[in-house]
Each structure stands twice: as C-alpha cells, then as structure tokens.
Design an enzyme around this catalytic site. Structure first.
Site, PDB file in Angstrom:
ATOM      1  N   GLU A 189       0.775  -1.240   0.000  1.00 58.63           N
ATOM      2  CA  GLU A 189       0.000   0.000   0.000  1.00 58.63           C
ATOM      3  C   GLU A 189       0.808   1.293   0.000  1.00 58.63           C
ATOM      4  O   GLU A 189       0.843   2.040   0.976  1.00 58.63           O
ATOM      5  CB  GLU A 189      -0.993  -0.023   1.166  1.00 58.63           C
ATOM      6  CG  GLU A 189      -1.978  -1.156   1.042  1.00 58.63           C
ATOM      7  CD  GLU A 189      -3.152  -1.074   2.009  1.00 58.63           C
ATOM      8  OE1 GLU A 189      -3.110  -0.260   2.944  1.00 58.63           O
ATOM      9  OE2 GLU A 189      -4.117  -1.824   1.809  1.00 58.63           O
ATOM     10  N   GLU A 207      -6.094  -7.952  -0.553  1.00 66.95           N
ATOM     11  CA  GLU A 207      -6.746  -7.750   0.746  1.00 66.95           C
ATOM     12  C   GLU A 207      -8.201  -7.440   0.474  1.00 66.95           C
ATOM     13  O   GLU A 207      -8.520  -6.619  -0.393  1.00 66.95           O
ATOM     14  CB  GLU A 207      -6.153  -6.559   1.524  1.00 66.95           C
ATOM     15  CG  GLU A 207      -4.789  -6.801   2.111  1.00 66.95           C
ATOM     16  CD  GLU A 207      -4.321  -5.641   2.997  1.00 66.95           C
ATOM     17  OE1 GLU A 207      -5.159  -4.790   3.385  1.00 66.95           O
ATOM     18  OE2 GLU A 207      -3.119  -5.582   3.284  1.00 66.95           O
TER      19      GLU A 207
END
Ligand SMILES: *[C@@H]1O[C@H](CO)[C@@H](O)[C@H](O)[C@H]1NC(C)=O
Ligand SMILES: *[C@@H]1O[C@H](CO)[C@@H](O)[C@H](O)[C@H]1NC(C)=O
Length: 479
Positions: free
Chosen positions: A169, A276
């Site tokens: 991320e 995710e």
C-alpha cells in the site's frame, strides 16, 4: 485500512512464539483431492499477520510482534487455502538502514514461516508491510530499494512457490515514484536470480481497486523479463473502502467496486489479484463478499485470485480475523471462501507434517490464553484485548494493529485501503518522522494517525481539519 483494534502485546514471558523449529515439516507429495467447484482461480487464501505488528523498531519478538502459528496455517491449508501472504517490516529485516545486511534471526524466522507454507504446496507471499516507507520516510532511492529486493530475493531465489509483493500500500507518494519503485523491485528480484516467481506489484492510494484507474494507470508500463507481474489491489466494502467498519455499503458493492479495475486489467492485458479484502459478519457484507468472489471468478481471464485480510495469532476479537477457530470472521467467512478454493491445489498434508506441527500446540495454547479478547463495544467496533493489556509489561504505547496497518509505527498506520483522493502536492515532507516511539511529541498527527491514549508520548493534536477522537483508552485517532 486504518486501525480498528488494539492488541497489546503481552509480556515476552507469557507470549510464546510458535514458529516452526526448522524445515522439519516436510509434507509428502501425496495429496488428497478435495472436490471444489472449478473457479478458474490460481490462488485463494489469507494474510498471516504478526511479524508486522508493533511500534518498536526493530522491536522485541513476543512483545512487539510475533510470527504466525504454523499449526493455524496448517488448518487453513488443509481446508484448501493455497496462498498465504506474510506481512513483515523492512526495518526488522534490514535494521538501521535499508541497505543493511538482513538480521539473521528475523530472516530465519521469516524463512521458517515461508518454508512451512511452501513445503505444504501453497504459495507464500513476501509482504514488506511498509507503505512505501522505511523508518517513517518515503523511500526515495530506487537504487536502494532495488538493492534491498536483490538482497531479499536472493534468499528465496530457489523457491518457486514464493511470491514477491513489492510493498504494501503505497500512498500519498508521487505516482512516478510508485512506478519507479515497483520497477526497481522487479529488476532487483530478477537480478538476484529469482526468475521463476510471480511478482505482485501494488499501487498508490493504498492500492485500492476502486480508484485504480484514476490513480495507477501508468503502472501498466511496468516490465518484467519473465512476464510474471500480477497487479495486487485491495478492496474493502465499507463506505470509504478503508476497512474500518463492519458495515458494508450494500450487498452488491463488492462487485461494483471491482468493475473499473477489471476493465483496466482487460484493456491492458494484465493479471490481477485482490490481495486484501474483508467484510463484517452480517448478511449485507456476506452477500457483498460472495458477490465479489463470484464476480472475480467470472473474470478469471484477468483475476487470478483473492486473499482475505487477515489471520494471525494476535488479532483477538478483531472483526475480520479469520484465525482458526476463534476469529470472529472464521465461522462465517471460511465457508464462503471455501466455495472458491482452488481444487487442484487443495492438498492435505500428511500425518508427518501434522505430527511435527503439533509440537507447537502447547505454544499456541499458551499464547491464546494471553489474548483472550474482550470486546469493547464502541461506535466503530473497536476491540481491545483486555487481558493482554493487563498483563502487558511493556512500557511503550500499546501495539495497535490495524487491518493492515502497522501499529503505532506511525507512518504505516495510515489506512491501508483508504482510497482517498491523492494529496495534490507531494506529501513526503508532511509525513511524520518515524522513530521507535512514533510521532515525535510536539508535532501534529495526520489523518488516521494515533494522537493519544494511555502512555502515548507522541503528538496529541491533529492536522486540520481532523480532530483527535478517543477510540478506546489506549488509542486515540485523528478522524
Ligand atoms: C505516472 O502518472 C502520473 C500521474 O498520472 C504522471 O504525472 C507521471 O508523469 C507518470 N509517470 C510516468 C513515468 O509515466
Ligand atoms: C503506563 O505507564 C505506567 C507508569 O509508567 C505503567 O505502570 C503502565 O504499565 C503503563 N501502561 C501501559 C499500557 O504500558
């Protein structure tokens, strides 16, 4: 995803680490067919949190962080999961400097976890859970990042079931830098002689699928001599896609949030994975998650699979925990995920592996006894692990763990899939300077960062326009 719960590490004495003792767990090649509907997926699995927990750098094993329980991984493996993403911190692997020699102890533990997974026939994803930062600062040197990956990939070059995830991320970074860092990682990995493995690349804006096309279009320019790039996107189903609420927007939001990214993958001839995702335990989310998986499985020409966030021994009663069998999401979501497991890889490890791994059972019992979770009902489903709080002997601030966030490690504590609009200007200088204690006192905490709580010594005010809100006694947050 931003913090949603607080897990206080228990004292080192009471937490027992149960990672494998070596490569003694060698399941035989014999496998048992598990009949599943054929979904066309290559991978379905879960992240295995623990080694990225904690605010201290490098921190103390058993106090600040832990390793996933192999016996728990084995349960999920035997159910049919075939990919396990293993988050860890770059600062713990190469301590003091991004170019340092890997710490032998942390590397050995990482390898034991990875080898346990790959020896079972599953894939292990190496996930430096760093948000494009090292020690709190955006990684600006692509040369250092390339060198870091060359060093790390060399350790796993002969294991073709390892997958390299360049970083968890990236966010609030120059888009060109995200592109260059991913390319540097790919080049470093291949230069290490790791040429057989897949590489998962992640995007800016927390790698959100819903905003992918707006943010990460130029990542289509990444190149790989082995042509094994997979675009790892993250997607939660709450209102802001941050994965901080157990409320999902609607029962169809899962599919809807993937549509533009799916088109992007198809138009660019790329492969993707949802690295995710999660939803709360309620019927709207369950339908939305199933709809998302169904949509992915209808588009396996581009989507290779999905990995739930998250399992791991220290989640306590975290709403998305898939840790067998007490995790709040386990009994609800495992049966949903199971429908999509990859049939031809669902091998069941043999007795010898099981026997070996039961050597960790006593450790499991010990550690679970220290993390009896007591749910504290707050408006945002915050939970805390009270017994651990009480038994904590650490003087540091509590170790918060977020969905994918790294505790009080401030720069990484931002939401992981908060796919907010990119800051119009580079924010490198705005990122709090990390230290082992987190945000330096006196500075101003950023959106979603910690701003208070018992024994918190960092910033207690928030950048405009956010305010510091007590989420629980141990964790106040800028929202
Ligand atoms: C990457 O994308 C950004 C934003 O769209 C753009 O400003 C930049 O020039 C691109 N960089 C490269 C190298 O393509
Ligand atoms: C907070 O600090 C006090 C006094 O320094 C200490 O006794 C206590 O254990 C600390 N609490 C936590 C949660 O670390």
């Amino acid at each position: 995803m931003k913090f949603t719960n607080v897990v206080l590490a228990a004292s080192a004495a009471s937490m027992v680490c149960a990672y494998p003792k070596g490569r003694e767990v060698v399941p035989s090649k014999r496998s048992v067919d598990v009949k599943k509907r054929s979904t066309g997926f290559t991978w379905v699995g879960v992240s295995e949190s623990g080694a990225e927990f904690g605010s201290s750098l490098p921190g103390t094993l058993g106090t600040d962080y832990t390793w996933p329980e192999t016996s728990q991984i084995e349960i999920l493996r035997n159910k049919g999961m075939n990919i396990f993403r293993v988050p860890f911190l770059m600062e713990r692997l190469t301590q003091g400097s991004i170019t340092a020699t890997p710490d032998a102890t942390y590397l050995a533990a990482l390898k034991k976890t990875v080898n346990f997974i790959t020896d079972s026939g599953a894939y292990a994803v190496l996930d430096p859970h760093n948000y494009g930062r090292y020690d709190g600062s955006i990684i600006e040197s692509t040369a250092n990042f390339q060198s870091w990956w060359k060093t790390v990939a060399a350790e796993f070059a002969d294991n073709e079931k390892v997958i390299f995830d360049t970083n968890n991320e990236y966010h609030d970074m120059e888009q060109s830098l995200v592109l260059e860092l991913n390319q540097a990682a790919i080049n470093g990995i291949r230069a290490a002689g790791a040429t057989s493995q897949y590489i998962f690349v992640e995007g800016n804006a927390y790698s959100g699928a819903w905003s992918w096309t707006n943010t990460n279009d130029n990542l289509s320019g990444l190149t790989d001599t082995e042509d094994k790039i997979v675009y790892e996107m993250h997607q939660y189903l709450d209102s802001d896609s941050s994965g901080t609420s157990e409320t999902c927007v609607s029962s169809t939001i899962g599919k809807e949030r993937l549509e533009s990214a799916t088109t992007w993958l198809k138009n660019n001839g790329k492969k993707g994975i949802i690295g995710e995702f999660a939803g709360g335990v309620n019927s709207v989310c369950e339908t939305a998650v199933e709809g998302m998986l169904s949509y992915l499985s209808d588009n396996t020409d581009v989507w290779m699979g999905a990995s739930w966030w998250s399992a791991g021994p220290w989640w306590g009663s975290y709403m998305y925990s898939l840790e067998p069998s007490s995790g709040p999401a386990y009994s609800t979501y495992l049966p949903i995920l199971e429908k999509y497991f990859v049939s031809d890889s669902a091998s069941v490890s043999t007795a010898s592996a099981v026997e070996k791994s039961t050597s960790t059972v006593s450790a499991v019992e010990t550690s679970t006894s220290t993390i009896e979770a007591v749910t504290t009902v707050t408006p945002n489903t915050q939970v805390q692990v009270s017994s651990a709080v009480e038994s904590s002997t650490t003087s540091a601030a509590p170790v918060e763990t977020s969905a994918s966030a790294v505790s009080t490690y401030v720069p990484t504590s931002a939401p992981t899939t908060m796919v907010s609009i990119q800051s119009p200007s580079p924010v490198a200088s705005a990122a709090p300077t990390s230290s082992v204690t987190g945000t330096p006192s006196g500075s101003v905490a950023q959106h979603y960062y910690q701003c208070g709580g018992k024994n918190w010594t960092g910033a207690t005010s928030c950048e405009s326009p956010y305010t510091c809100v007590q989420q629980n006694p141990y964790y106040h947050q800028c929202v």
